[in-house]
Design a protein around this motif. Structure first.
Motif, PDB file in Angstrom:
ATOM      1  N   THR A 273       0.847  -1.194   0.000  1.00 21.50           N
ATOM      2  CA  THR A 273       0.000   0.000   0.000  1.00 21.50           C
ATOM      3  C   THR A 273       0.880   1.239   0.000  1.00 21.50           C
ATOM      4  O   THR A 273       2.058   1.184   0.348  1.00 21.50           O
ATOM      5  CB  THR A 273      -0.977  -0.019   1.194  1.00 21.50           C
ATOM      6  N   THR A 320     -10.016  -4.592   0.491  1.00 21.53           N
ATOM      7  CA  THR A 320     -11.451  -4.859   0.657  1.00 21.53           C
ATOM      8  C   THR A 320     -11.823  -6.201   0.041  1.00 21.53           C
ATOM      9  O   THR A 320     -12.576  -6.983   0.623  1.00 21.53           O
ATOM     10  CB  THR A 320     -12.303  -3.745   0.024  1.00 21.53           C
ATOM     11  N   PRO A 398     -14.875   8.955   3.239  1.00 22.99           N
ATOM     12  CA  PRO A 398     -16.083   9.460   3.890  1.00 22.99           C
ATOM     13  C   PRO A 398     -17.239   9.505   2.889  1.00 22.99           C
ATOM     14  O   PRO A 398     -17.030   9.769   1.716  1.00 22.99           O
ATOM     15  CB  PRO A 398     -15.686  10.884   4.312  1.00 22.99           C
ATOM     16  N   THR A 421     -18.198   1.719   6.981  1.00 20.10           N
ATOM     17  CA  THR A 421     -17.136   1.030   7.712  1.00 20.10           C
ATOM     18  C   THR A 421     -15.791   1.710   7.512  1.00 20.10           C
ATOM     19  O   THR A 421     -15.277   1.759   6.396  1.00 20.10           O
ATOM     20  CB  THR A 421     -17.029  -0.425   7.219  1.00 20.10           C
TER      21      THR A 421
HETATM   22  C1  WT7 Z   1      -8.038   4.906   4.164  1.00 16.99           C
HETATM   23  C2  WT7 Z   1      -7.542   3.497   4.028  1.00 16.99           C
HETATM   24  C3  WT7 Z   1     -10.508   0.035   3.969  1.00 16.99           C
HETATM   25  C4  WT7 Z   1     -10.458  -0.509   2.645  1.00 16.99           C
HETATM   26  C5  WT7 Z   1     -10.394   0.463   1.531  1.00 16.99           C
HETATM   27  C6  WT7 Z   1      -9.315   1.513   1.623  1.00 16.99           C
HETATM   28  C7  WT7 Z   1     -10.097   5.983   4.199  1.00 16.99           C
HETATM   29  C8  WT7 Z   1     -11.626   4.018   4.547  1.00 16.99           C
HETATM   30  C9  WT7 Z   1     -13.441   4.993   5.295  1.00 16.99           C
HETATM   31  C10 WT7 Z   1     -14.715   5.401   5.781  1.00 16.99           C
HETATM   32  C11 WT7 Z   1     -13.906   7.600   5.830  1.00 16.99           C
HETATM   33  C12 WT7 Z   1     -12.444   5.972   5.076  1.00 16.99           C
HETATM   34  C13 WT7 Z   1      -9.276   6.442   5.386  1.00 16.99           C
HETATM   35  C14 WT7 Z   1      -8.314   5.293   5.592  1.00 16.99           C
HETATM   36  N1  WT7 Z   1     -11.337   5.339   4.610  1.00 16.99           N
HETATM   37  N2  WT7 Z   1     -12.885   3.801   4.954  1.00 16.99           N
HETATM   38  N3  WT7 Z   1     -15.714   4.536   5.981  1.00 16.99           N
HETATM   39  N4  WT7 Z   1     -14.898   6.722   6.038  1.00 16.99           N
HETATM   40  N5  WT7 Z   1     -12.691   7.274   5.354  1.00 16.99           N
HETATM   41  O1  WT7 Z   1      -8.141   0.996   2.198  1.00 16.99           O
HETATM   42  O2  WT7 Z   1      -6.332   1.994   0.777  1.00 16.99           O
HETATM   43  O3  WT7 Z   1      -5.867   1.162   3.105  1.00 16.99           O
HETATM   44  O4  WT7 Z   1      -7.175   3.267   2.699  1.00 16.99           O
HETATM   45  O5  WT7 Z   1      -9.277   5.053   3.491  1.00 16.99           O
HETATM   46  O6  WT7 Z   1      -8.592   7.610   5.049  1.00 16.99           O
HETATM   47  O7  WT7 Z   1      -7.135   5.662   6.269  1.00 16.99           O
HETATM   48  P1  WT7 Z   1      -6.802   1.833   2.176  1.00 16.99           P
END
Ligand code: WT7
Length: 664
Positions: A273, A320, A398, A421
């Motif tokens: 990542t 995901t 968000p 989530t």
């Molecule tokens: C970042 C993580 C989790 C799997 C997909 C992304 C943002 C994730 C939300 C939510 C607001 C969110 C954050 C986090 N994020 N879910 N429900 N509400 N922001 O995974 O690529 O590891 O990214 O996605 O900023 O840190 P990732």
């Protein structure tokens, strides 16, 4: 948001509350109103509830070993196999039921149903074939594959023989593949000839081969013939040490492989990542903690039951898809769907058509997709019977209250609870969300932390902020699904995630705090609204992209002197890549050069990182110490009022840049 963004202003809007429908609560997997308190009183033993969802070869001795923070160990000395948990144990009861329902992009495609028996058979044959190629326990196998059934088959085959997988999103570039294979010393690749995008076959093996040519050690590759099924292919000849998947399977027809007994803490997979430096981070997840976490959250939050037909529209190339298409759902013995294509091909109702046809019971998708559905119009879902849906979910960024309400009304018919989530690649699974059978929903706010999860919103000193005020999200206790380290880099693991709020010389777990690098606010009821990243990481269509990675791709283009990348607001993508570029003397600021820069980014990372705008500028706003003020570039990109420019060495430059942006 940039790191300078200390005074995050909270979006204080009047929040409406939605109760989950009684009809849902009645049948929910978790409906115990005291569950948050129960877990609190009984922590960390509460996580036995998650471990109980798995079949163990050897029982574990201790739920949590926190003697050496932040290197926590969960379910110590237990042994198990993830593939046996996702397949073998379901065969008696679910052998004839669908494990995977795969829908290809071409509408006239023969879709594939794999029952648990069939999936088990294919995973065994693949495990045998990989072993014969030389794959041993702990060898990292890279997968560079689109959404075809062979991807989860290969993942589970690796899990069966104890070989960690590292899946690289198929949309990433050849360079990105090479970087990841080199970083993980991965000697094996599973890939395919091509796949379909919006009706056309797309070559994939060329890109894979180009990536392999950048790998600094010998490799074996297995190539799936995806396009051959329909008679189109790109006429690829397989090279030396490249093996045809179909032939390997034929050679191993009917083979069985005993699932290898793995220690709870053994690596199940690596997932790369983006971070704040140019180098992607190899996030390490383990066998027991990760599987228990994804199974538990799939049950408690997505409300998955074996009889469901559960649909997550993510790509398995991202976390995901790992957690909530493959491992969580299959650990619970349900039917999980996979769709190869995009939601607007051949028309904008494709997802709704699929949901209607398969009578899907849950839909888990991303706000960026919901915003696109909204833009296309409610007539697309309205033309289909979506009454099979029981629950909706979102993840990745968000979700604004308007999009939330649209999703609630036009997809869920005001009957389905929505789980928003919050989690990350590093957390393995969900961390902050409502429990659909327990908690009320507030559009725009993810909800309280899950039972047993300790999340706070703090200021720069680590003190909790008042409700309504913006601050930083922290996780104050370990959890089973957490990453264990960054591959081969314990130091960077501590520096990136712990150093900010921990006493890193302490052995006391209470002195260790995980920092996810998100801004957030919390309300009077403990509901958390995530405001976005506070580091130099963008969130484009729910995908994480490091600004440094994109900048280094841009400065790699001949004729570029300097570059700064920021996120600009985008109605569908959430954030879009804005690239400010200073050209070298003698380099024309032409359209052709813009195109070269865009191509440079696509080659280095992939089309997802493609700059929305390339803005030529003679200078970048810098502090006296020479640091680029990204915040100001963001203000310009978003046409916001400019932040403080008094610390700039070159204050006039911002007006000049703004003129260029507005004039374009
Ligand atoms: C970042 C993580 C989790 C799997 C997909 C992304 C943002 C994730 C939300 C939510 C607001 C969110 C954050 C986090 N994020 N879910 N429900 N509400 N922001 O995974 O690529 O590891 O990214 O996605 O900023 O840190 P990732």
């Amino acid at each position: 948001m940039s790191s300078e963004d200390v005074e995050l202003e909270a979006r204080l809007e009047e929040q409406e509350v939605f109760e989950p429908a009684a009809s849902f609560v009645e049948g929910a997997n978790v409906s115990d109103a005291d569950i948050h308190d129960e877990f609190e009183e009984n922590w960390p033993e509460c996580w036995e509830r998650a471990a109980e969802l798995l079949d163990w070869e050897e029982p574990y001795e201790q739920v949590l070993d926190d003697s050496n923070p932040p290197f926590y160990e969960w379910f110590t000395d237990g042994t198990l196999n993830a593939s046996a948990n996702c397949l073998d144990r379901h065969l008696d009861e679910r052998g004839d039921e669908a494990a995977i329902e795969w829908v290809g992009e071409p509408v006239d495609e023969d879709n594939v149903t794999l029952t648990y028996d069939e999936l088990h058979g294919k995973v065994n044959e693949t495990a045998a074939a990989l072993r014969d190629l030389g794959v041993g326990e702990d060898d990292v196998v890279t997968m560079y594959m689109p959404m075809i059934p062979e991807l989860p088959v290969a993942m589970l085959a690796c899990a069966r023989i104890g070989a960690p997988h590292s899946v690289v999103f198929a949309g990433f570039s050849a360079d990105a593949l090479a970087t990841r294979m080199n970083s993980a010393d991965s000697e094996y690749l599973v890939t395919c000839d091509g796949y379909y995008r919006r009706g056309d076959p797309l070559d994939h093996l060329d890109k894979a081969n180009e990536g392999l040519s950048g790998v600094d050690h010998d490799t074996d590759a297995v190539v799936v013939d995806r396009l051959g099924r329909n008679g189109d292919d790109f006429g690829h000849d397989l090279g030396e040490r490249q093996h045809d998947w179909g032939e390997l399977m034929a050679d191993h027809e009917g083979a069985t492989v005993e699932p290898v007994d793995r220690d709870a803490e053994d690596m199940l997979f690596l997932m790369y990542t983006s971070g704040t430096t140019g180098q992607p981070k190899g996030v390490k997840h383990t066998t027991a903690g990760y599987l228990a976490w994804t199974a538990w959250t799939s049950r408690a939050v997505l409300d998955i039951e074996p009889e469901d037909t559960y649909f997550c529209s993510a790509d398995i190339g991202w976390i995901t898809g790992h957690s909530y298409i493959v491992y969580g759902p299959l650990a619970l013995g349900t039917t999980t769907m996979m769709y190869e294509g995009t939601p607007d091909h051949p028309d904008r109702d494709r997802l709704w058509e699929i949901i209607e046809e398969y009578e899907a019971t849950q839909l888990y998708t991303a706000p960026t997709a919901i915003r696109a559905f909204m833009k296309w119009g409610e007539e697309y879902p309205a033309g289909h019977d979506l009454s099979s849906l029981r629950l909706l979910g979102t993840v990745g960024e968000p979700i604004n209250p308007r999009a939330w309400k649209w999703y609630y009304k036009h997809i869920g018919d005001e009957e389905c609870p929505i789980v928003d989530t919050w989690w990350q690649t590093e957390t393995g699974g969900m961390m902050v969300t409502t429990l659909p059978g327990v908690t009320d929903m507030k559009p725009g706010s993810a909800g309280p932390p899950l039972p047993g999860v300790d999340v706070q919103v703090v200021d720069t000193d680590g003190d909790e902020v008042e409700p309504g005020r913006a601050g930083y999200l922290t996780v104050n206790r370990p959890w089973p699904g957490m990453l264990r380290t960054l591959y081969d880099n314990d130091e960077r693991f501590i520096e990136e995630y712990w150093a900010e709020y921990s006493d890193i010389d302490s052995d006391d777990p209470d002195d260790w705090v995980y920092f996810p690098e998100d801004g957030a606010k919390i309300d009077e009821d403990g509901y958390i609204t995530v405001l976005g990243r506070v580091d130099d990481v963008l969130n484009v269509s729910g995908h994480r992209l490091g600004t440094m990675e994109i900048e280094s791709a841009i400065v790699g283009v001949e004729g570029v002197a300097e570059a700064a990348v920021v996120g600009g607001d985008h109605p569908v993508k959430g954030e879009a890549v804005y690239a400010y570029v200073i050209v070298e003397d003698g380099q024309a600021e032409s359209e052709a050069f813009r195109a070269e820069i865009v191509e440079g980014v696509e080659d280095a990372i992939g089309p997802i990182a493609r700059p929305e705008r390339v803005i030529f500028t003679p200078e970048l706003p810098k502090t006296r110490s020479g640091k680029i003020m990204r915040r100001l570039l963001e203000d310009i990109a978003n046409d916001d009022e400019l932040g403080n420019t008094s610390t700039l060495r070159n204050p006039d430059v911002v007006d000049d840049i703004r003129e260029v942006v507005q004039g374009d």
